[in-house]
Design an enzyme around this catalytic site. Structure first.
Site, PDB file in Angstrom:
ATOM      1  N   TYR A  81      22.671   6.960 -39.885  1.00 42.50           N
ATOM      2  CA  TYR A  81      22.957   8.394 -39.876  1.00 42.50           C
ATOM      3  C   TYR A  81      23.941   8.758 -40.986  1.00 42.50           C
ATOM      4  O   TYR A  81      23.689   9.671 -41.789  1.00 42.50           O
ATOM      5  CB  TYR A  81      23.515   8.791 -38.511  1.00 42.50           C
ATOM      6  CG  TYR A  81      23.950  10.240 -38.407  1.00 42.50           C
ATOM      7  CD1 TYR A  81      23.040  11.234 -38.075  1.00 42.50           C
ATOM      8  CD2 TYR A  81      25.274  10.610 -38.644  1.00 42.50           C
ATOM      9  CE1 TYR A  81      23.433  12.563 -37.971  1.00 42.50           C
ATOM     10  CE2 TYR A  81      25.672  11.929 -38.541  1.00 42.50           C
ATOM     11  CZ  TYR A  81      24.749  12.903 -38.207  1.00 42.50           C
ATOM     12  OH  TYR A  81      25.147  14.221 -38.124  1.00 42.50           O
ATOM     13  N   LYS A  91      23.375  10.939 -44.591  1.00 42.68           N
ATOM     14  CA  LYS A  91      24.192  12.101 -44.935  1.00 42.68           C
ATOM     15  C   LYS A  91      24.871  11.900 -46.293  1.00 42.68           C
ATOM     16  O   LYS A  91      24.947  12.835 -47.106  1.00 42.68           O
ATOM     17  CB  LYS A  91      25.240  12.343 -43.850  1.00 42.68           C
ATOM     18  CG  LYS A  91      24.686  12.773 -42.503  1.00 42.68           C
ATOM     19  CD  LYS A  91      24.001  14.128 -42.585  1.00 42.68           C
ATOM     20  CE  LYS A  91      23.610  14.641 -41.215  1.00 42.68           C
ATOM     21  NZ  LYS A  91      22.937  15.961 -41.276  1.00 42.68           N
TER      22      LYS A  91
END
Length: 212
Positions: A121, A125
């Site tokens: 994750y 990003k």
């Protein structure tokens, strides 16, 4: 302020930006995959199929783009689908906004975003942040909130528990740890709008930068 496009305008942050900009009587285009509930009367709406948009989509002329688009791995169903939304869709929208004249981009990222992270994750990003910075916008404002709180259209039991936990732990997060405090979506939206005309270059914003 010119025309602003909001990608992810039906989400927690996007709908707050949409509502606040419309209250200021600004020119706003809500970009979404489906009609936005309770769309303000003075807002324009652009409904797209994101997969087709990746290939040949175009955005109207705009001055600013707010990218608030995102999902979770649980909702997406796989890491591959998550990356499609949180990286490919977001980067494609950023590119097309630049082609349509946008000079300022404001991105909702995440605390801990890092392209070298072992966490999928946070790595995704971080990779998006870097890819957007390479597009040549005059100003890139990157917001790295921790846990987001606010009125969502869907109810998440785990989130309700997390909100209660955040209320307990937030007061103990002080000094350099304050950036990990939960973030009110309405305040984040307010800050994103207020910093739209910030100095050229890449600017990062954390919890302590939120307008109260």
């Amino acid at each position: 302020m010119g025309t602003s496009i909001i990608a992810g305008s039906s989400g927690l942050i996007g709908k707050n930006i949409l509502r606040q900009l419309c209250a200021q009587k600004r020119d706003v285009i809500a970009l979404s995959r489906r009609p936005v509930a309770n769309l303000p009367r003075n807002a324009n709406e652009l409904i797209i199929d994101f997969d087709s948009f990746l290939e040949d989509g175009l955005l109207p002329k705009c001055d600013n783009i707010f990218i608030c688009l995102g999902t979770t791995i649980k909702i997406a169903g796989s890491q591959e689908n998550f990356r499609k939304v949180d990286f490919e869709y977001c980067l494609s929208i950023a590119k097309k906004a630049k082609e349509s004249g946008a000079q300022t981009l404001s991105l909702v990222s995440s605390i801990g975003a890092n392209s070298s992270s072992k966490n999928f994750y946070l790595r995704t990003k971080g990779e998006l942040e870097e890819a957007i910075q390479d597009l040549g916008f005059l100003t890139v404002n990157i917001f790295r909130p921790s846990f987001l709180v606010g009125e969502r259209s869907e109810k998440r039991m785990a989130e309700k528990v997390a909100i209660k936990f955040a209320k307990i732990i937030d007061p103990f997060l002080i000094g350099s740890a304050s950036k990990y405090r939960s973030v009110n979506a309405e305040l984040l939206a307010k800050t994103m709008i207020s910093t739209k005309n910030s100095k050229p270059g890449v600017n990062y914003y954390f919890f302590d930068d939120l307008l109260r």
